[in-house]
Design a protein around this motif. Structure first.
Motif, mmCIF file in Angstrom:
data_model
loop_
_atom_site.group_PDB
_atom_site.id
_atom_site.type_symbol
_atom_site.label_atom_id
_atom_site.label_comp_id
_atom_site.label_asym_id
_atom_site.label_seq_id
_atom_site.Cartn_x
_atom_site.Cartn_y
_atom_site.Cartn_z
ATOM 1 N N LEU A 119 -7.021 10.666 12.276
ATOM 2 C CA LEU A 119 -5.856 9.708 12.260
ATOM 3 C C LEU A 119 -4.492 10.857 11.931
ATOM 4 O O LEU A 119 -3.428 9.802 11.878
ATOM 5 C CB LEU A 119 -5.855 8.686 11.408
ATOM 6 N N LEU A 120 -4.518 11.796 11.931
ATOM 7 C CA LEU A 120 -3.180 12.673 11.561
ATOM 8 C C LEU A 120 -2.180 12.233 12.751
ATOM 9 O O LEU A 120 -1.191 11.963 12.425
ATOM 10 C CB LEU A 120 -3.372 14.014 11.490
ATOM 11 N N ARG A 121 -2.603 12.260 13.861
ATOM 12 C CA ARG A 121 -1.631 12.131 14.917
ATOM 13 C C ARG A 121 -1.189 10.631 15.167
ATOM 14 O O ARG A 121 0.094 10.494 15.298
ATOM 15 C CB ARG A 121 -2.428 12.246 16.276
ATOM 16 N N SER A 122 -1.968 9.755 14.494
ATOM 17 C CA SER A 122 -1.474 8.357 14.653
ATOM 18 C C SER A 122 -0.540 8.180 13.440
ATOM 19 O O SER A 122 0.504 7.640 13.739
ATOM 20 C CB SER A 122 -2.841 7.325 14.280
ATOM 21 N N THR A 123 -0.712 9.055 12.582
ATOM 22 C CA THR A 123 0.599 8.618 11.466
ATOM 23 C C THR A 123 2.018 9.212 12.023
ATOM 24 O O THR A 123 2.781 8.315 11.349
ATOM 25 C CB THR A 123 0.298 9.868 10.237
ATOM 26 N N HIS A 124 2.154 10.110 12.525
ATOM 27 C CA HIS A 124 3.449 10.260 13.428
ATOM 28 C C HIS A 124 3.948 8.906 14.105
ATOM 29 O O HIS A 124 5.161 8.567 14.122
ATOM 30 C CB HIS A 124 3.353 11.522 14.300
ATOM 31 N N ARG A 125 3.119 8.349 14.964
ATOM 32 C CA ARG A 125 3.419 7.132 15.734
ATOM 33 C C ARG A 125 3.898 5.916 14.595
ATOM 34 O O ARG A 125 4.733 5.402 14.681
ATOM 35 C CB ARG A 125 2.127 6.562 16.467
ATOM 36 N N GLN A 126 3.007 6.045 13.274
ATOM 37 C CA GLN A 126 3.365 4.828 12.552
ATOM 38 C C GLN A 126 4.519 5.194 11.649
ATOM 39 O O GLN A 126 5.243 4.282 11.300
ATOM 40 C CB GLN A 126 1.907 4.734 11.651
ATOM 41 N N LEU A 127 4.985 6.357 11.603
ATOM 42 C CA LEU A 127 6.318 6.805 11.082
ATOM 43 C C LEU A 127 7.330 6.101 11.923
ATOM 44 O O LEU A 127 8.367 5.661 11.160
ATOM 45 C CB LEU A 127 6.444 8.262 10.657
ATOM 46 N N HIS A 137 -5.334 13.005 4.368
ATOM 47 C CA HIS A 137 -6.273 13.126 5.401
ATOM 48 C C HIS A 137 -7.454 13.901 5.112
ATOM 49 O O HIS A 137 -7.219 15.098 5.044
ATOM 50 C CB HIS A 137 -5.540 13.309 6.719
ATOM 51 N N LEU A 138 -8.516 13.397 5.266
ATOM 52 C CA LEU A 138 -9.792 14.166 4.817
ATOM 53 C C LEU A 138 -10.605 14.663 6.006
ATOM 54 O O LEU A 138 -10.597 13.955 7.256
ATOM 55 C CB LEU A 138 -10.598 13.448 4.145
ATOM 56 N N PRO A 139 -11.203 15.840 6.080
ATOM 57 C CA PRO A 139 -11.860 16.352 7.149
ATOM 58 C C PRO A 139 -13.228 15.415 7.399
ATOM 59 O O PRO A 139 -13.476 14.739 6.364
ATOM 60 C CB PRO A 139 -12.356 17.819 6.574
ATOM 61 N N LEU A 140 -13.453 15.289 8.797
ATOM 62 C CA LEU A 140 -14.589 14.305 9.038
ATOM 63 C C LEU A 140 -16.092 15.124 8.747
ATOM 64 O O LEU A 140 -15.966 16.161 8.449
ATOM 65 C CB LEU A 140 -14.450 14.246 10.840
ATOM 66 N N VAL A 141 -16.931 14.313 9.038
ATOM 67 C CA VAL A 141 -18.298 14.468 9.195
ATOM 68 C C VAL A 141 -18.594 14.833 10.668
ATOM 69 O O VAL A 141 -18.489 13.861 11.267
ATOM 70 C CB VAL A 141 -19.237 14.031 8.569
ATOM 71 N N VAL A 142 -19.272 15.979 10.868
ATOM 72 C CA VAL A 142 -19.560 16.162 12.270
ATOM 73 C C VAL A 142 -21.093 16.560 12.359
ATOM 74 O O VAL A 142 -21.840 16.625 11.085
ATOM 75 C CB VAL A 142 -18.850 17.394 12.703
ATOM 76 N N GLY A 143 -21.593 16.608 13.440
ATOM 77 C CA GLY A 143 -23.063 16.996 13.700
ATOM 78 C C GLY A 143 -22.979 18.485 13.789
ATOM 79 O O GLY A 143 -22.157 19.288 13.838
ATOM 80 N N GLU A 144 -24.217 18.978 14.008
ATOM 81 C CA GLU A 144 -24.319 20.250 14.125
ATOM 82 C C GLU A 144 -23.813 21.132 15.487
ATOM 83 O O GLU A 144 -23.473 22.271 15.447
ATOM 84 C CB GLU A 144 -25.784 20.825 14.181
ATOM 85 N N ASP A 145 -23.315 20.281 16.443
ATOM 86 C CA ASP A 145 -22.657 20.548 17.498
ATOM 87 C C ASP A 145 -21.243 20.683 17.341
ATOM 88 O O ASP A 145 -20.354 20.956 18.170
ATOM 89 C CB ASP A 145 -23.073 19.745 18.758
ATOM 90 N N GLY A 146 -20.638 20.144 16.071
ATOM 91 C CA GLY A 146 -19.338 20.492 16.064
ATOM 92 C C GLY A 146 -18.598 19.168 16.141
ATOM 93 O O GLY A 146 -17.370 19.117 15.937
ATOM 94 N N ARG A 147 -19.354 18.297 17.012
ATOM 95 C CA ARG A 147 -18.634 17.073 17.188
ATOM 96 C C ARG A 147 -18.749 15.753 16.195
ATOM 97 O O ARG A 147 -19.541 15.683 15.364
ATOM 98 C CB ARG A 147 -19.087 16.464 18.511
ATOM 99 N N ARG A 148 -17.695 14.944 16.081
ATOM 100 C CA ARG A 148 -17.664 14.018 14.995
ATOM 101 C C ARG A 148 -18.997 12.871 15.190
ATOM 102 O O ARG A 148 -19.514 12.619 15.978
ATOM 103 C CB ARG A 148 -16.393 12.948 15.070
ATOM 104 N N ILE A 169 0.936 -1.230 0.053
ATOM 105 C CA ILE A 169 0.017 -0.085 0.119
ATOM 106 C C ILE A 169 0.814 1.006 0.002
ATOM 107 O O ILE A 169 1.632 1.457 0.810
ATOM 108 C CB ILE A 169 -0.960 0.088 1.455
ATOM 109 N N ASP A 170 0.590 2.083 -0.957
ATOM 110 C CA ASP A 170 1.644 3.371 -1.073
ATOM 111 C C ASP A 170 0.480 4.579 -1.248
ATOM 112 O O ASP A 170 1.159 5.629 -1.200
ATOM 113 C CB ASP A 170 2.426 3.408 -2.051
ATOM 114 N N GLU A 171 -0.757 4.248 -1.198
ATOM 115 C CA GLU A 171 -1.572 5.704 -0.865
ATOM 116 C C GLU A 171 -2.765 5.318 0.064
ATOM 117 O O GLU A 171 -3.486 4.409 -0.254
ATOM 118 C CB GLU A 171 -2.376 5.768 -2.304
ATOM 119 N N VAL A 172 -2.458 6.252 1.155
ATOM 120 C CA VAL A 172 -3.330 5.884 2.326
ATOM 121 C C VAL A 172 -4.101 7.054 2.305
ATOM 122 O O VAL A 172 -4.032 8.512 2.475
ATOM 123 C CB VAL A 172 -2.562 5.946 3.502
ATOM 124 N N VAL A 173 -5.589 6.919 2.048
ATOM 125 C CA VAL A 173 -6.725 7.808 2.322
ATOM 126 C C VAL A 173 -7.883 7.602 3.410
ATOM 127 O O VAL A 173 -8.252 6.656 3.438
ATOM 128 C CB VAL A 173 -7.459 8.129 0.974
#
Length: 314
Positions: free
Chosen positions: A208-216, A232-243, A199-203
């Protein structure tokens, strides 16, 4: 030819946020000619739900996505993880840890620092110096294994989020690479699987941005050269701004399927969240034709009551 993976975890049903990420991953692969591997990440023991893996496969197919290899199940093959853990242990990069979650949280309260999302490991079981040993010969019930994290930053260039710099030592400290039941932890398993599956393309989501540093760090210590390109793509959140989660109502793909909603209507909503023109029904192949990563909004998509009404108004 590049290779990517769709990697659902069968710890629950796929919801609209998961669907958006997988749809974008799939569309990029079909646009660029990448091979797609379907990988079921089923190592999370107690949290894995019976039947959830097959449901995820059914939901992805219903949405109109396909793949070139798989499904591959992590639990089906243990040897690559065992070899990686043994390599790290013999080099002194990992050590056994018997700390409980409560002990770690108590220590963190007495010396708080690190991220607000995770508790930094205080180093209770960490040897003063790297200690070469054997993971295979020293497994025991109730003992996890942690990777020694040294001070310093890791950096990578994300294809969407841009330059990312972080200190794992300051944020989470020594992190788990094997659990107390003898299974590889996520941060190790994903590195091993991405390497051995080419795997050379991870989407994936930007949670999981923080996890990437650990994986490196794991990649470096395992001397893995084929580091993937990350998007890394922005998440979908509710109207309260939480994931997106149960607190925002039932957003499972299976819920809408059972309600008679068409996949074209779901893809249409996901396309709107991805900056693809006016909201209209479309199949996944049409989305792949018109989606452009540079047009994806930088902010999180927001699931609103009107979106639910749109889906069910059929």
């Amino acid at each position: 030819m590049s290779r990517t993976r769709l990697a659902p975890s069968p710890t629950g049903a796929l919801h609209l946020g998961n669907a958006r990420t997988f749809l974008v991953n799939w569309a990029l692969a079909r646009q660029q000619g990448w091979k797609i591997v379907l990988r079921i990440e089923d190592l999370d023991g107690p949290r894995v739900k019976e039947g959830a893996a097959q449901q995820a496969i059914d939901d992805l197919q219903w949405l109109g996505l396909d793949w070139d290899e798989g499904p591959l199940y992590q639990l089906a093959v243990h040897t690559p993880y065992e070899q990686a853990l043994e390599q790290l242990a013999q080099a002194g990069h990992i050590y056994p840890c018997r700390c409980t979650r409560k002990q770690i949280e108590a220590a963190a309260l007495s010396a708080p620092h690190g991220s607000s999302h995770e508790t930094r490991y205080p180093g209770t079981c960490r040897p003063a110096e790297p200690t070469p040993t054997s993971w295979l010969a020293n497994q025991s019930e109730g003992t996890a294994w942690r990777l020694r994290v040294e001070p310093g930053d890791t950096q990578f260039e994300d294809a969407f989020a841009g330059t990312q710099v972080a200190s794992v030592e300051q944020s989470v400290g020594d992190f788990l690479v094997a659990t107390k039941v003898g299974l590889p932890a996520y941060q190790l398993a994903v590195v091993v699987d991405d390497s051995r599956q080419g795997i050379d393309e991870v989407v994936r989501g930007d949670d999981l941005l923080r996890s990437t540093h650990r994986q490196l760090l794991v990649q470096r210590l395992l001397e893995i050269d084929n580091t993937p390109r990350y998007t890394h793509l922005p998440l979908v959140v509710g109207e309260d701004g939480r994931r997106l989660a149960k607190r925002h109502g039932d957003t499972r793909l299976d819920y809408y399927r059972e309600a008679g909603v068409s996949p074209e209507r779901v893809v249409g909503l996901l396309a709107k969240w991805c900056g693809v023109g006016e909201q209209q029904e479309m199949i996944a192949a049409e989305f792949a034709d018109c989606f452009r990563l540079q047009s994806l909004p930088r902010e999180s998509a927001v699931f609103r009551a009107t979106d639910d009404e749109y889906l069910r108004d059929c």
